[in-house]
Design an enzyme around this catalytic site. Sequence first.
Site, short mmCIF file in Angstrom:
data_model
loop_
_atom_site.label_atom_id
_atom_site.label_comp_id
_atom_site.label_asym_id
_atom_site.label_seq_id
_atom_site.Cartn_x
_atom_site.Cartn_y
_atom_site.Cartn_z
N GLU A 18 -0.65 23.09 -14.41
CA GLU A 18 -0.76 23.25 -12.96
C GLU A 18 -2.15 23.68 -12.50
O GLU A 18 -2.37 23.85 -11.31
CB GLU A 18 0.29 24.25 -12.47
N TYR A 55 2.41 44.28 -0.75
CA TYR A 55 1.87 43.56 -1.90
C TYR A 55 2.27 44.17 -3.23
O TYR A 55 2.00 43.57 -4.28
CB TYR A 55 0.34 43.51 -1.82
N GLY A 56 2.89 45.35 -3.21
CA GLY A 56 3.18 46.03 -4.47
C GLY A 56 4.61 46.47 -4.59
O GLY A 56 5.53 45.67 -4.65
#
Length: 277
Positions: free
Chosen positions: A205, A8-9
């Site tokens: 959006e 995730y990083g």
Amino acid sequence: MTVLLFVYGLLRKREKNHQLLKGARCVCEQAAINGVLYETDKGLPAASLTGTSFIYGELYETDHQMIRELDAHYLDFERRETAVNTDLGNKTAFAYVMKPEKCVPFDRIESGDWKEYRFMKREDDSPVYYFAYGSCMDNARFKQAGVDHFFAEPIGGAVVEGYSTRFTLKRPDGSRADLVEDGGRTEGVLYKLPFEAATYLYKREGVDSHTYRPAFVDACANGRVYTGCLTFLVLEKAEEIAPPGHYQEEIERGADLYLSPDFSEKLKRYMNSLPKI
């Protein structure tokens, strides 16, 4: 024996530790786990597996030797197994996380996406490349909103591999478009934008209302690959239904102008094939 790893990083594509995954196969670019994402006091990402919020990242297939090497690199983290959500179903994978109590002093990253967090904090004036695959291929609403000057430099038609255009956002009058990571191939319009245009796109959006989320894909246009292009994905995907007429007209206008004739016709047939509400 292979294992799955959710990152995730700094292990994600084009982040500074990604070379540690050399040889690992990317299974999904758009994956998510339940947890909370933080920025540490050292300016680095850290996650805890607590709560029902989402952390977004990528899923890789690797082996135990690489896992042992990563264990030695991420000594401040725990390696835990967790459920991973993808467009092709749920998986189980390892992730390097911190105990919730260690994260108390850190700043929470509300979006749950390290790449998006860094994108919004950028301080340079480099252009944003934006991949549109739905109604934003057409400029009618840009003109109505008085922002058409932001979209005055379209690169042109572009191809994104690994994804299909689908219609998973259900609305009272029909559906809206989505990109689904299912191994397909889709086309859209690539725009070169000033960074300030992102504010308009986030509002259009429905990012704050959790309708779409910002994401990043690689797009090929005019023989060049543009990496990390901004796009938007539906958060709560529903069973597909046909889009309403006015929305389909916008898509068709943009498709006829920018996309290949074969894909444009394929997209029209697909929209017409979907069940009506």
